[in-house]
Enzyme design. Structure first.
Site, PDB file in Angstrom:
ATOM      1  CG  HIS A  77      -1.838  -1.175   1.109  1.00 23.05           C
ATOM      2  ND1 HIS A  77      -3.164  -1.156   0.292  1.00 23.05           N
ATOM      3  CD2 HIS A  77      -1.906  -2.432   1.804  1.00 23.05           C
ATOM      4  CE1 HIS A  77      -3.632  -2.319   0.599  1.00 23.05           C
ATOM      5  NE2 HIS A  77      -2.890  -3.069   1.347  1.00 23.05           N
ATOM      6  NE  ARG A  86      -2.693   3.379  -6.878  1.00 21.83           N
ATOM      7  CZ  ARG A  86      -3.218   3.621  -5.585  1.00 21.83           C
ATOM      8  NH1 ARG A  86      -2.809   4.955  -5.073  1.00 21.83           N
ATOM      9  NH2 ARG A  86      -4.026   2.860  -5.076  1.00 21.83           N
ATOM     10  N   GLY A 110     -12.347  -2.273  -3.159  1.00 22.03           N
ATOM     11  CA  GLY A 110     -10.771  -2.553  -3.068  1.00 22.03           C
ATOM     12  C   GLY A 110     -10.056  -1.242  -2.543  1.00 22.03           C
ATOM     13  CD  GLU A 132      -8.799  -3.963   0.849  1.00 26.85           C
ATOM     14  OE1 GLU A 132      -8.088  -5.074   0.760  1.00 26.85           O
ATOM     15  OE2 GLU A 132      -8.877  -3.106  -0.019  1.00 26.85           O
ATOM     16  CD  GLU A 161     -16.848 -10.314  -5.913  1.00 25.32           C
ATOM     17  OE1 GLU A 161     -15.994 -10.211  -7.071  1.00 25.32           O
ATOM     18  OE2 GLU A 161     -16.236 -10.090  -4.832  1.00 25.32           O
ATOM     19  CD  GLU A 177      -4.997   1.013  -8.474  1.00 22.60           C
ATOM     20  OE1 GLU A 177      -5.211  -0.054  -9.306  1.00 22.60           O
ATOM     21  OE2 GLU A 177      -3.804   0.954  -7.699  1.00 22.60           O
ATOM     22  CD  GLU A 186      -1.833 -10.849  -9.466  1.00 17.21           C
ATOM     23  OE1 GLU A 186      -2.795 -10.525  -8.718  1.00 17.21           O
ATOM     24  OE2 GLU A 186      -1.151 -11.993  -9.135  1.00 17.21           O
ATOM     25  CG  HIS A 340       2.630   0.685  -8.953  1.00 18.69           C
ATOM     26  ND1 HIS A 340       1.671   1.614  -9.025  1.00 18.69           N
ATOM     27  CD2 HIS A 340       2.011  -0.435  -9.248  1.00 18.69           C
ATOM     28  CE1 HIS A 340       0.401   0.946  -9.053  1.00 18.69           C
ATOM     29  NE2 HIS A 340       0.711  -0.218  -9.226  1.00 18.69           N
TER      30      HIS A 340
END
Length: 497
Positions: A77, A86, A110, A132, A161, A177, A186, A340
């Site tokens: 993180h 970003r 997320g 999260e 979900e 993000e 990923e 990144h």
């Protein structure tokens, strides 16, 4: 999104199998190149009798669990939040479009440490649902309280979900993000699509609103100098055998690196576009795109460079037709400040004089575990630690995985392999207006939707059919493009009259 360094360190403990690549074959002095997704759970595995057996559902669940566990590492993180292009793109998109957030109900899919949730709360959101699934989610509520948003931000420590909103409530905006390497690998795109279909209001907004994958032929001068040519002479010793082995290994997997703008040999082309308001899960399972481009800068055609861009379109119009709001773009291109994600490079291989049948199998880890204090001097550095296996197999030779062993050992190199590499034309000189083409296929793994298999096939522009329209400088394509452009202008005139 980035991948946990711990996943590299515990590679031997992870339940995975290799994804077999298709044999390479010569196509107009070039070869098919197939790249396997990171720790991709294949659809079938061979049992002891050599027949196909379905992988249990538990395998897919294990992949999901491993994915979320990897994000408990706070270093992941830190890398993402400290990625200024970003994080600033999200901050600008939210702060410059407060009309979308003020007094609205929004969702952060997320949420990580909660930074995007804080942006939305500060922009005036009435309620922020921060979702999260990883262990880091336990800190979000305390972060919200420490910043005076304890009553605004509500945390769901679960997969999106698996949650339900009070009284089947709908949200006005979904922000996430979700992007991975070359956009999809990923990534969390499937989760965002699910959240949109189940929680977003009919007139709601998704940020980012659009995502695009770009490709461009490139030279790899810095990459070859650092990764390949380094092995020519080491402390006065002839290490050319290692040099040739290194080259072959680089041809079996995509490389995550920074590509200088000066190494691009053509105008970038968009090979795939996703409208995040309407894209479906079926749209991202599999796609195949054929592209031809004209070279704009002569040089050595040594690779294909891939990157992505995301738009945050907050523009709307008032009753008088006046526009308000802004469009913010997050770019991971060589023309933009490094992120990144960096860029993904497909290292091309050329002429096989022996026409040797080769089967390449690889296991790769496209992660990012280094500090983001990067600059152009780091071009060519891998952004992650990888462990790979490369099998070069003769016609009658098979790669064998011993019973009880999770990883296959690399078989002995066949005689002549290194000589074959040295005879390969690594320069592959291209000139201005020369046309080059390729076909890219991305296929999502059914047992792990976050992973993709990438296949890149070099095409002969003289014999292969070109898409319509095609932006290459071939006369036939230029004529068709002009005709389509004229027809579009005539249609616009008709509609306006």
């Amino acid at each position: 999104m980035v991948q946990s360094p711990a996943r590299v360190e515990t590679l031997g403990l992870f339940p995975y199998t290799y994804c077999p690549c298709s044999p390479s074959k010569q196509i107009n002095s070039m070869v098919d190149i197939v790249y396997c997704g990171t720790r991709m759970a294949p659809e079938v595995v061979d049992n002891e009798r050599g027949t196909d057996a379905e992988i249990p559902l538990q395998v897919a669940e294990d992949f999901q669990e491993e994915y979320f566990t990897s994000y408990e590492d706070v270093e992941i993180h830190r890398l993402m939040v400290s990625d200024s292009p970003r994080t600033k793109a999200y901050a600008d998109a939210i702060n410059n479009n407060k009309h979308l957030f003020n007094d609205k109900i929004v969702m952060d899919v997320g949420a990580g440490t909660g930074i995007l949730s804080l942006f939305m709360a500060a922009a005036g959101a009435k309620k922020v649902y921060a979702v999260e699934a990883s262990g880091i989610g336990v800190v979000i509520q305390k972060v919200a309280e420490d910043n005076g948003f304890g009553d605004v931000i509500k945390v769901y420590h679960a997969k999106v979900e698996d949650i339900s909103l009070p009284e089947n409530e709908k949200v006005d905006v979904i922000v996430s993000e979700w992007m991975g390497f070359y956009l999809l690998h990923e990534s969390m795109l499937n989760s965002v699509i699910w959240a949109r279909d189940n929680f977003l209001a009919d007139d709601g907004t998704v940020f980012p609103s659009e995502a695009r994958i770009y490709a461009c032929p490139c030279s790899l001068t810095s990459f070859y100098k650092e990764q390949i040519s380094f092995w020519g002479s080491v402390y006065g010793f002839n290490m050319s055998a290692v040099k040739k082995y290194a080259l072959k290994s680089k041809m079996t997997k995509p490389e995550v690196c920074l590509v200088p703008e000066s190494d691009l040999l053509a105008d970038p082309v968009c090979v795939k576009k996703f409208n995040l308001r309407w894209v479906s899960e079926d749209d991202v399972k599999f796609f195949q795109e054929t592209t031809f481009v004209g070279i704009t800068k002569p040089g050595s055609y040594q690779g294909l460079c891939f990157w992505f861009e995301c738009d945050f379109d907050g523009i709307d119009y008032d009753e008088d037709g006046q526009a308000f709001g802004t469009l913010t773009t997050l770019s991971t291109s060589p023309f933009s400040p490094p992120t990144h994600w960096k860029q993904i490079v497909v290292v091309l291989g050329y002429g096989d004089e022996n026409n040797q049948q080769m089967e390449l199998t690889c296991e790769e880890d496209i992660g990012c575990n280094e500090d983001l204090n990067i600059g152009t001097e780091n071009v060519g550095n891998s952004s992650h630690d990888k462990e790979e296996k490369l099998d070069i197999v003769n016609d009658n030779q098979e790669s064998v995985c011993p019973e009880g062993q999770d990883e296959c050992r690399t078989p002995n190199m066949p005689d002549g392999t290194f000589d074959e590499i040295s005879r390969s034309s690594l320069d592959n000189r291209v000139e201005t207006d020369e046309v080059v083409g390729w076909k890219i296929t991305l296929a999502q793994c059914e047992n792990n939707m976050r992973h993709y298999t990438m296949t890149v096939e070099m095409l002969d522009p003289e014999t292969e059919e070109h898409p319509v329209p095609c932006s290459c400088p071939r006369p036939q394509c230029l004529i068709i493009s002009k005709m389509l452009e004229k027809e579009e202008m005539e249609n616009e005139d008709t509609d306006s009259s």
